[in-house]
Each structure stands twice: as C-alpha cells, then as structure tokens.
Design a protein around this motif. Structure first.
Motif, PDB file in Angstrom:
ATOM      1  N   ARG A 127     -14.610 -11.181   0.441  1.00  0.00           N
ATOM      2  CA  ARG A 127     -15.352  -9.934   0.618  1.00  0.00           C
ATOM      3  C   ARG A 127     -16.652  -9.958  -0.168  1.00  0.00           C
ATOM      4  NH1 ARG A 127     -11.127  -4.953   0.649  1.00  0.00           N
ATOM      5  NH2 ARG A 127     -12.869  -3.945   1.700  1.00  0.00           N
ATOM      6  N   LEU A 128     -16.625 -10.558  -1.352  1.00  0.00           N
ATOM      7  CA  LEU A 128     -17.851 -10.699  -2.132  1.00  0.00           C
ATOM      8  C   LEU A 128     -18.837 -11.615  -1.428  1.00  0.00           C
ATOM      9  CD1 LEU A 128     -16.413 -11.069  -5.753  1.00  0.00           C
ATOM     10  CD2 LEU A 128     -17.644  -9.099  -4.824  1.00  0.00           C
ATOM     11  N   SER A 129     -18.358 -12.747  -0.917  1.00  0.00           N
ATOM     12  CA  SER A 129     -19.254 -13.694  -0.261  1.00  0.00           C
ATOM     13  C   SER A 129     -19.870 -13.087   0.989  1.00  0.00           C
ATOM     14  CB  SER A 129     -18.505 -14.988   0.079  1.00  0.00           C
ATOM     15  OG  SER A 129     -17.527 -14.774   1.065  1.00  0.00           O
ATOM     16  N   SER A 130     -19.066 -12.378   1.764  1.00  0.00           N
ATOM     17  CA  SER A 130     -19.577 -11.777   2.997  1.00  0.00           C
ATOM     18  C   SER A 130     -20.534 -10.627   2.705  1.00  0.00           C
ATOM     19  CB  SER A 130     -18.401 -11.276   3.846  1.00  0.00           C
ATOM     20  OG  SER A 130     -18.858 -10.669   5.031  1.00  0.00           O
ATOM     21  N   GLY A 131     -20.151  -9.739   1.793  1.00  0.00           N
ATOM     22  CA  GLY A 131     -20.952  -8.553   1.519  1.00  0.00           C
ATOM     23  C   GLY A 131     -22.247  -8.836   0.787  1.00  0.00           C
ATOM     24  N   LEU A 132     -22.282  -9.923   0.005  1.00  0.00           N
ATOM     25  CA  LEU A 132     -23.458 -10.224  -0.815  1.00  0.00           C
ATOM     26  C   LEU A 132     -24.271 -11.399  -0.283  1.00  0.00           C
ATOM     27  CD1 LEU A 132     -21.859  -9.776  -4.351  1.00  0.00           C
ATOM     28  CD2 LEU A 132     -23.206  -8.122  -3.038  1.00  0.00           C
ATOM     29  N   GLY A 133     -23.836 -11.974   0.841  1.00  0.00           N
ATOM     30  CA  GLY A 133     -24.585 -13.075   1.433  1.00  0.00           C
ATOM     31  C   GLY A 133     -24.469 -14.368   0.662  1.00  0.00           C
ATOM     32  N   LEU A 134     -23.336 -14.556  -0.036  1.00  0.00           N
ATOM     33  CA  LEU A 134     -23.096 -15.783  -0.791  1.00  0.00           C
ATOM     34  C   LEU A 134     -22.160 -16.700  -0.022  1.00  0.00           C
ATOM     35  CD1 LEU A 134     -22.423 -14.195  -4.293  1.00  0.00           C
ATOM     36  CD2 LEU A 134     -24.542 -15.287  -3.536  1.00  0.00           C
ATOM     37  N   ASP A 135     -22.280 -17.997  -0.257  1.00  0.00           N
ATOM     38  CA  ASP A 135     -21.338 -18.917   0.360  1.00  0.00           C
ATOM     39  C   ASP A 135     -20.020 -18.877  -0.393  1.00  0.00           C
ATOM     40  OD1 ASP A 135     -20.258 -22.035   0.654  1.00  0.00           O
ATOM     41  OD2 ASP A 135     -21.170 -21.219   2.453  1.00  0.00           O
ATOM     42  N   PHE A 136     -18.923 -18.858   0.343  1.00  0.00           N
ATOM     43  CA  PHE A 136     -17.603 -18.756  -0.262  1.00  0.00           C
ATOM     44  C   PHE A 136     -17.349 -19.884  -1.258  1.00  0.00           C
ATOM     45  CE2 PHE A 136     -12.966 -19.641   0.016  1.00  0.00           C
ATOM     46  CZ  PHE A 136     -12.520 -18.473  -0.561  1.00  0.00           C
ATOM     47  N   SER A 137     -17.735 -21.104  -0.905  1.00  0.00           N
ATOM     48  CA  SER A 137     -17.485 -22.242  -1.789  1.00  0.00           C
ATOM     49  C   SER A 137     -18.303 -22.166  -3.065  1.00  0.00           C
ATOM     50  CB  SER A 137     -17.761 -23.564  -1.059  1.00  0.00           C
ATOM     51  OG  SER A 137     -19.092 -23.591  -0.576  1.00  0.00           O
ATOM     52  N   ASP A 138     -19.475 -21.512  -3.015  1.00  0.00           N
ATOM     53  CA  ASP A 138     -20.261 -21.323  -4.242  1.00  0.00           C
ATOM     54  C   ASP A 138     -19.484 -20.496  -5.255  1.00  0.00           C
ATOM     55  OD1 ASP A 138     -22.352 -22.766  -3.235  1.00  0.00           O
ATOM     56  OD2 ASP A 138     -23.568 -21.034  -2.691  1.00  0.00           O
ATOM     57  N   LEU A 139     -18.810 -19.453  -4.783  1.00  0.00           N
ATOM     58  CA  LEU A 139     -18.015 -18.631  -5.685  1.00  0.00           C
ATOM     59  C   LEU A 139     -16.855 -19.425  -6.264  1.00  0.00           C
ATOM     60  CD1 LEU A 139     -17.847 -15.215  -3.799  1.00  0.00           C
ATOM     61  CD2 LEU A 139     -19.119 -15.734  -5.871  1.00  0.00           C
ATOM     62  N   LEU A 140     -16.205 -20.237  -5.442  1.00  0.00           N
ATOM     63  CA  LEU A 140     -15.087 -21.036  -5.926  1.00  0.00           C
ATOM     64  C   LEU A 140     -15.532 -22.026  -6.994  1.00  0.00           C
ATOM     65  CD1 LEU A 140     -13.064 -21.905  -2.694  1.00  0.00           C
ATOM     66  CD2 LEU A 140     -12.385 -20.368  -4.526  1.00  0.00           C
ATOM     67  N   GLU A 141     -16.690 -22.633  -6.787  1.00  0.00           N
ATOM     68  CA  GLU A 141     -17.177 -23.664  -7.698  1.00  0.00           C
ATOM     69  C   GLU A 141     -18.017 -23.102  -8.832  1.00  0.00           C
ATOM     70  OE1 GLU A 141     -16.318 -26.681  -7.583  1.00  0.00           O
ATOM     71  OE2 GLU A 141     -15.535 -27.033  -5.584  1.00  0.00           O
ATOM     72  N   GLY A 142     -18.401 -21.827  -8.755  1.00  0.00           N
ATOM     73  CA  GLY A 142     -19.249 -21.246  -9.788  1.00  0.00           C
ATOM     74  C   GLY A 142     -20.665 -21.766  -9.747  1.00  0.00           C
ATOM     75  N   LYS A 143     -21.146 -22.117  -8.539  1.00  0.00           N
ATOM     76  CA  LYS A 143     -22.492 -22.643  -8.376  1.00  0.00           C
ATOM     77  C   LYS A 143     -23.320 -21.675  -7.560  1.00  0.00           C
ATOM     78  CE  LYS A 143     -20.919 -27.440  -8.595  1.00  0.00           C
ATOM     79  NZ  LYS A 143     -20.837 -28.741  -7.902  1.00  0.00           N
ATOM     80  N   SER A 144     -24.629 -21.795  -7.679  1.00  0.00           N
ATOM     81  CA  SER A 144     -25.511 -20.845  -7.018  1.00  0.00           C
ATOM     82  C   SER A 144     -26.248 -21.421  -5.820  1.00  0.00           C
ATOM     83  CB  SER A 144     -26.550 -20.310  -8.027  1.00  0.00           C
ATOM     84  OG  SER A 144     -27.283 -21.386  -8.582  1.00  0.00           O
ATOM     85  N   SER A 145     -26.133 -22.724  -5.557  1.00  0.00           N
ATOM     86  CA  SER A 145     -26.847 -23.286  -4.414  1.00  0.00           C
ATOM     87  C   SER A 145     -26.108 -24.494  -3.871  1.00  0.00           C
ATOM     88  CB  SER A 145     -28.272 -23.702  -4.815  1.00  0.00           C
ATOM     89  OG  SER A 145     -28.244 -24.728  -5.788  1.00  0.00           O
ATOM     90  N   ARG A 146     -26.190 -24.675  -2.547  1.00  0.00           N
ATOM     91  CA  ARG A 146     -25.582 -25.810  -1.872  1.00  0.00           C
ATOM     92  C   ARG A 146     -26.472 -26.202  -0.703  1.00  0.00           C
ATOM     93  NH1 ARG A 146     -20.506 -27.277  -3.030  1.00  0.00           N
ATOM     94  NH2 ARG A 146     -19.471 -26.045  -4.601  1.00  0.00           N
ATOM     95  N   THR A 147     -26.127 -27.299  -0.054  1.00  0.00           N
ATOM     96  CA  THR A 147     -26.890 -27.741   1.096  1.00  0.00           C
ATOM     97  C   THR A 147     -26.712 -26.747   2.240  1.00  0.00           C
ATOM     98  OG1 THR A 147     -26.549 -30.042   0.468  1.00  0.00           O
ATOM     99  CG2 THR A 147     -27.250 -29.618   2.731  1.00  0.00           C
ATOM    100  N   PRO A 148     -27.804 -26.128   2.716  1.00  0.00           N
ATOM    101  CA  PRO A 148     -27.649 -25.174   3.819  1.00  0.00           C
ATOM    102  C   PRO A 148     -27.325 -25.896   5.112  1.00  0.00           C
ATOM    103  CG  PRO A 148     -29.965 -25.540   3.352  1.00  0.00           C
ATOM    104  CD  PRO A 148     -29.199 -26.274   2.280  1.00  0.00           C
ATOM    105  N   PHE A 149     -26.600 -25.208   5.997  1.00  0.00           N
ATOM    106  CA  PHE A 149     -26.295 -25.800   7.288  1.00  0.00           C
ATOM    107  C   PHE A 149     -27.568 -25.851   8.123  1.00  0.00           C
ATOM    108  CE2 PHE A 149     -24.697 -26.296  11.523  1.00  0.00           C
ATOM    109  CZ  PHE A 149     -23.605 -27.131  11.351  1.00  0.00           C
ATOM    110  N   ALA A 150     -27.850 -27.005   8.707  1.00  0.00           N
ATOM    111  CA  ALA A 150     -29.063 -27.183   9.494  1.00  0.00           C
ATOM    112  C   ALA A 150     -28.821 -28.282  10.525  1.00  0.00           C
ATOM    113  CB  ALA A 150     -30.240 -27.560   8.588  1.00  0.00           C
ATOM    114  N   ARG A 151     -29.771 -28.490  11.392  1.00  0.00           N
ATOM    115  CA  ARG A 151     -29.650 -29.537  12.400  1.00  0.00           C
ATOM    116  C   ARG A 151     -29.466 -30.897  11.740  1.00  0.00           C
ATOM    117  NH1 ARG A 151     -31.165 -28.802  17.623  1.00  0.00           N
ATOM    118  NH2 ARG A 151     -31.944 -30.940  17.730  1.00  0.00           N
ATOM    119  N   ALA A 152     -28.550 -31.689  12.265  1.00  0.00           N
ATOM    120  CA  ALA A 152     -28.295 -33.065  11.832  1.00  0.00           C
ATOM    121  C   ALA A 152     -27.631 -33.168  10.462  1.00  0.00           C
ATOM    122  CB  ALA A 152     -29.582 -33.898  11.845  1.00  0.00           C
TER     123      ALA A 152
END
Length: 208
Positions: free
Chosen positions: A62-87
C-alpha cells in the motif's frame, strides 16, 4: 496476507521508516496526507517512521502503490533501481531473489532489480494448514495468475467453494476477491504467482 504477517527484520523496518520520513520531508507531506494516499492509518505510519513497527507485506504494498515507490525498494531499503524500459532485462539464477515469509508461506520475490514493473512474480513455498488454524487470506487490486510447480494446494476464493489444484494446474483470478492457498499434503507445495496491478505498481493489499 493478514495482520499476523511479518516480512522484515529490525534493520529492514528502520530502512522503511527512513525512506518514509525522507519522502514526507522532501514533499512537505503530513502523516495525514500520507495516510490518505496509502490507506495506512496515521498511528501505523508514525510507528513505522520511528522504527517501532515491522510493516507487513500488505502495508508495504500500500505504501509503494500510494507513494509511487517500487515495492522492492522498500524491501531493500534503497531509493533507486533500474527503471523498466525498452530492451531492459533482469535474470534470477536458481535460488536468487528477495526472501520474505508470512502466514501464507515463504516467498522468493523475483526481478526485484527492476523498478516500475507491471508484474510482480513470486515463487511461494506453501505449507499445509496447521491443526485448528484459520487459513490466511489476501485481497489486493489487479489480477493474479498461479501455476502449481510441485505438490498440490487448496485454493479458496470468495464466493466459490474451495478447490484442489495439482501439479501443473493453474488458476487466473480477480485478486480483489479475498483468496488464499494452503498445501493439501503434509510435505507442502510450491507455486509460481504473478500479480498484475495494471499500473506498474506492486499489488496494494487491502488488509492492514
């Protein structure tokens, strides 16, 4: 998932609290505003920020969805990851993935290196129902597909009667309906679960 689930150790709980506090500070949000965005109570948010509460899987989604955060970022305690993109791609070798555990079973979250995924794939080791126990339940937005990898499971979903799914069998269902699994045999079972939110966010489980 339900109120008894636990998915983070003490360090993980503090990491989530730090991310939440930083996000509130950067955006000038009050706890009340975050509560309105996520559906998580103000008291629960305060406890998470202060490291007094171990947020359950349902709260994290609910936090990830409501705040626009990636779920795995919350699990890992990180603030950035590789965004999904072409290729773009991510590979999980056998046994790799972010592990968590709750009343429904032992989860291996896959492809957690990618942010903004529309799909949330998981391998779940499902235990049998303990004598006298109440089956765990989950309800979240979107759709879910389940494939039984090994063993057999009892699948329960409102308003249908419980049904047994054997190895190789599947079910695709509306995840907003309350549902749950438990192994039908004493050895347990393993399933592949793929949740689709339709928005690029992890499924926002409704039970807090």
């Amino acid at each position: 998932m339900n109120q008894r689930e636990t998915v983070l150790d003490e360090g993980g709980a503090h990491s989530v609290g730090r991310i939440l506090a930083d996000l509130r500070h950067d955006n000038g949000w009050t706890l009340a505003e975050v509560s309105k965005r996520t559906g998580v109570s103000i008291s629960a948010l305060s406890k998470i920020e202060n490291g007094q509460s171990h947020p359950a899987y349902s709260v994290l989604t609910r936090l990830s969805s409501g705040l626009g955060l990636d779920f795995s970022d919350l699990l890992e305690g990180k603030s950035s990851r590789t965004p999904f993109a072409r290729a773009v791609r991510v590979i999980n070798r056998d046994g790799e993935g972010r592990m968590l555990k709750n009343d429904m079973g032992r989860y291996r979250m896959l492809s957690t290196d990618l942010a903004a995924k529309a799909l949330t794939p998981m391998i779940i080791d499902v235990p049998p129902l303990a004598p006298g126990a109440t089956p765990a339940r989950s309800a979240h937005s979107g759709e879910e597909f389940v494939y039984v990898v090994s063993g057999s499971v009892v699948f329960e979903m409102e308003p249908y009667a419980p049904t047994v799914l054997a190895t190789g069998e599947t079910v695709y269902f509306d995840a907003a309906s309350e549902h749950g699994f438990y192994a039908s045999g004493p050895e347990g079972a393993r399933i592949l679960s793929i949740c689709y939110s339709g928005s690029g966010d992890a499924p926002d489980h409704l039970t807090v």
